[in-house]
Write an enzyme that holds these catalytic residues in place. Structure first.
Site, PDB file in Angstrom:
ATOM      1  N   GLU A 127      59.147  16.727  43.922  1.00 26.29           N
ATOM      2  CA  GLU A 127      58.357  17.892  43.527  1.00 26.29           C
ATOM      3  C   GLU A 127      57.797  18.623  44.741  1.00 26.29           C
ATOM      4  O   GLU A 127      57.749  19.866  44.773  1.00 26.29           O
ATOM      5  CB  GLU A 127      57.233  17.455  42.595  1.00 26.29           C
ATOM      6  CG  GLU A 127      57.730  16.991  41.236  1.00 26.29           C
ATOM      7  CD  GLU A 127      56.651  16.349  40.372  1.00 26.29           C
ATOM      8  OE1 GLU A 127      56.934  16.074  39.204  1.00 26.29           O
ATOM      9  OE2 GLU A 127      55.527  16.124  40.891  1.00 26.29           O
ATOM     10  N   HIS A 180      73.806  26.809  32.163  1.00 27.26           N
ATOM     11  CA  HIS A 180      72.608  27.109  31.359  1.00 27.26           C
ATOM     12  C   HIS A 180      71.850  25.838  30.972  1.00 27.26           C
ATOM     13  O   HIS A 180      71.122  25.818  29.976  1.00 27.26           O
ATOM     14  CB  HIS A 180      72.981  27.880  30.079  1.00 27.26           C
ATOM     15  CG  HIS A 180      73.848  29.073  30.323  1.00 27.26           C
ATOM     16  ND1 HIS A 180      73.354  30.289  30.710  1.00 27.26           N
ATOM     17  CD2 HIS A 180      75.203  29.225  30.258  1.00 27.26           C
ATOM     18  CE1 HIS A 180      74.342  31.152  30.856  1.00 27.26           C
ATOM     19  NE2 HIS A 180      75.487  30.526  30.597  1.00 27.26           N
ATOM     20  N   LYS A 189      53.529   5.338  34.459  1.00 32.66           N
ATOM     21  CA  LYS A 189      54.170   6.502  35.077  1.00 32.66           C
ATOM     22  C   LYS A 189      54.810   6.176  36.425  1.00 32.66           C
ATOM     23  O   LYS A 189      54.289   5.412  37.218  1.00 32.66           O
ATOM     24  CB  LYS A 189      53.152   7.631  35.281  1.00 32.66           C
ATOM     25  CG  LYS A 189      52.620   8.251  34.009  1.00 32.66           C
ATOM     26  CD  LYS A 189      53.677   9.042  33.269  1.00 32.66           C
ATOM     27  CE  LYS A 189      54.134  10.265  34.026  1.00 32.66           C
ATOM     28  NZ  LYS A 189      53.044  11.255  34.217  1.00 32.66           N
ATOM     29  N   SER A 201      50.310   7.089  38.311  1.00 33.36           N
ATOM     30  CA  SER A 201      49.263   7.916  37.713  1.00 33.36           C
ATOM     31  C   SER A 201      47.935   7.165  37.764  1.00 33.36           C
ATOM     32  O   SER A 201      47.893   5.941  37.645  1.00 33.36           O
ATOM     33  CB  SER A 201      49.624   8.232  36.257  1.00 33.36           C
ATOM     34  OG  SER A 201      48.508   8.717  35.557  1.00 33.36           O
TER      35      SER A 201
END
Length: 482
Positions: free
Chosen positions: A291, A157, A284, A278
């Site tokens: 992704e 979980h 960043k 970024s």
């Protein structure tokens, strides 16, 4: 004028819109190697059975070699008016060798021709994908060996559950990928039947030798039913199903990469090679490769769903709807191949933060189960009672705002007087992972044993694959996916 390849009964040319919707050369041109290999095998068989003269066969084979050289050299001009790869190749062959080219299509149809080409292509692509899966497995095994003693939290979980080793976690994906490779290999076995000679749908009256073309193209056997041979597409459906499951596994791993590389977790750092910056926030480091791998399952599963919907209402045998099989399949297989390459690169380059993992593994009372197991093992307390006692111990640690290792023996005895100082030996994360020596468990010794098993299997398999590829390229020459 009507299409010269099939338009004998037509007085007019197709409408421009008809040509637009009908043409597949924009995507099926990638089948050129398989199409030419099939045609060469067919011509050789026709000559061997006396259907074609040796002179015509020689002209056809030489002409096809020239066409292949033109395509691979970038000089070939594909025509939308000729619709597909089959008619583009045959038309160019006719320009080169004349009437002999028109005899090549004896005893076959575009229906069995495309079924043969597509099976050859998918077979070759499966070999490529299996090789990539094995490469990713080997990269994971190498990292697992390095991280056999690195302790990290195991989650259920997404909550701290029990400590595990990072190597053990990586080997979980090795097991998944092993099954993925097995599914792809199973799909390959079932698709490796030769449709050539089934013609349009009913077979052919010519005395062809389907065993000869089967052997020439490296198939295991000829298809046994001509209707099935030209109308079946379950070989690509099965391949896409296997690809979807593999992509799902990659997506889960990519999700963990995204989580692990976040500032909140900080378990791993991804290299500059597989991250981006970024446009507005200079600090960043975005895990874009992970992704995008995570997203690829959408188009791969979408291809499977799309083709299932196309096929689900078609009567036997061939319908033009089936032209929709290749574009989605090509896209899906390309997406999986790219995802496997990206994931392999990330695995090789990722830098684990062992200290951060260890600290996180110690949080959240992750050795509570070890306490319960100790109560069962050393004090002969029934597990359900031990579970309840351990829950009380955890509650006390929460009240004292400390971990289990911060409790004194007096604290433990407040909960149950039978507990003694030996309890402190089992509540470290090191003791927890070391104790889990059951087969398949997370103990470092287990990790090294399983890694060695996989490495032996994978390196042996890669050696066999290289030998098979060498034999294949020296044999029937049906080409592969580069």
């Amino acid at each position: 004028m009507s299409n010269k390849m099939w338009g004998g009964r037509f007085a007019e040319a197709p409408d421009a819109i008809m040509e637009e919707i009908n043409a597949s050369i924009g995507f099926d041109q990638r089948l050129y190697r398989q199409d030419i290999a099939g045609s060469k095998a067919h011509a050789t068989m026709l000559a061997a059975t006396g259907i074609l003269t040796q002179t015509d066969r020689d002209a056809i084979l030489a002409g096809l070699d020239e066409v292949l050289a033109e395509i691979e050299g970038g000089q070939f001009k594909f025509s939308r008016a000729l619709e597909d790869i089959h008619m583009n190749v045959e038309s160019r062959l006719r320009e080169k060798i004349g009437d002999a080219a028109g005899r090549l299509h004896t005893a076959r149809s575009r229906n069995d021709q495309v079924a043969t080409d597509f099976r050859l292509y998918v077979r070759d692509y499966i070999d490529t994908l299996v090789g990539q899966v094995r490469g990713l497995q080997l990269a994971l095994v190498d990292r697992a060996e390095d991280e056999a003693e690195t302790i990290m939290p195991g989650f259920t979980h997404l909550q701290n559950a029990q400590p595990v080793t990072f190597g053990h976690h990586l080997l979980a994906y090795v097991e998944m990928l092993g099954r993925d490779a097995g599914r792809l290999e199973d799909a390959r076995k079932r698709l490796n039947e030769n449709p050539l000679g089934s013609a349009a749908l009913a077979g052919t009256p010519y005395p062809i030798d389907r065993t000869m073309t089967t052997e020439a193209l490296g198939f295991d056997r000829p298809t046994a039913n001509s209707l099935d041979a030209v109308s079946d597409r379950d070989f690509i459906l099965e391949t896409l199903a296997a690809a979807s499951i593999c992509a799902m596994h990659l997506s889960r791993f990519a999700e963990e990469m995204v989580i692990w590389s976040s500032a909140q977790f900080g378990f791993v750092k991804l290299s500059d090679k597989f991250t981006t910056g970024s446009s507005i926030m200079p600090q960043k480091r975005n895990p874009d490769a992970a992704e995008l791998v995570r997203a690829k399952i959408g188009r791969i599963l979408g291809a499977l769903t799309s083709l299932l919907v196309v096929m689900k209402g078609l009567p036997l045998a061939y319908s033009k709807d089936m032209q929709e099989d290749k574009e989605v399949a090509f896209d899906a297989l390309d997406a999986l191949s790219l995802s496997l390459a990206a994931m392999t690169g990330m695995v090789k380059d990722m830098m684990p933060n062992r200290e951060r993992m260890h600290a996180s593994a110690s949080a959240g009372f992750s050795t509570a189960t070890d306490v319960a197991d100790w109560l069962v093992r050393e004090l002969n307390i029934p597990f359900r009672d031990a579970h309840h006692i351990t829950g009380q111990i955890v509650s006390l640690a929460e009240q004292k705002n400390c971990g289990l290792e911060g409790l004194t023996i007096e604290d433990f005895k407040l909960i149950d007087h039978r507990i003694d100082s030996r309890i402190h030996k089992v509540i470290t994360v090191e003791a927890s992972v070391a104790a889990r020596k059951s087969y398949g468990g997370t103990a470092p010794a287990n990790v090294l044993e399983q890694a060695a098993r996989w490495k032996s299997a994978l390196t042996g398999e890669q050696h066999e694959a290289r030998a098979l590829k060498a034999r294949k390229h020296g044999g029937h020459g049906d080409g592969g996916v580069e």
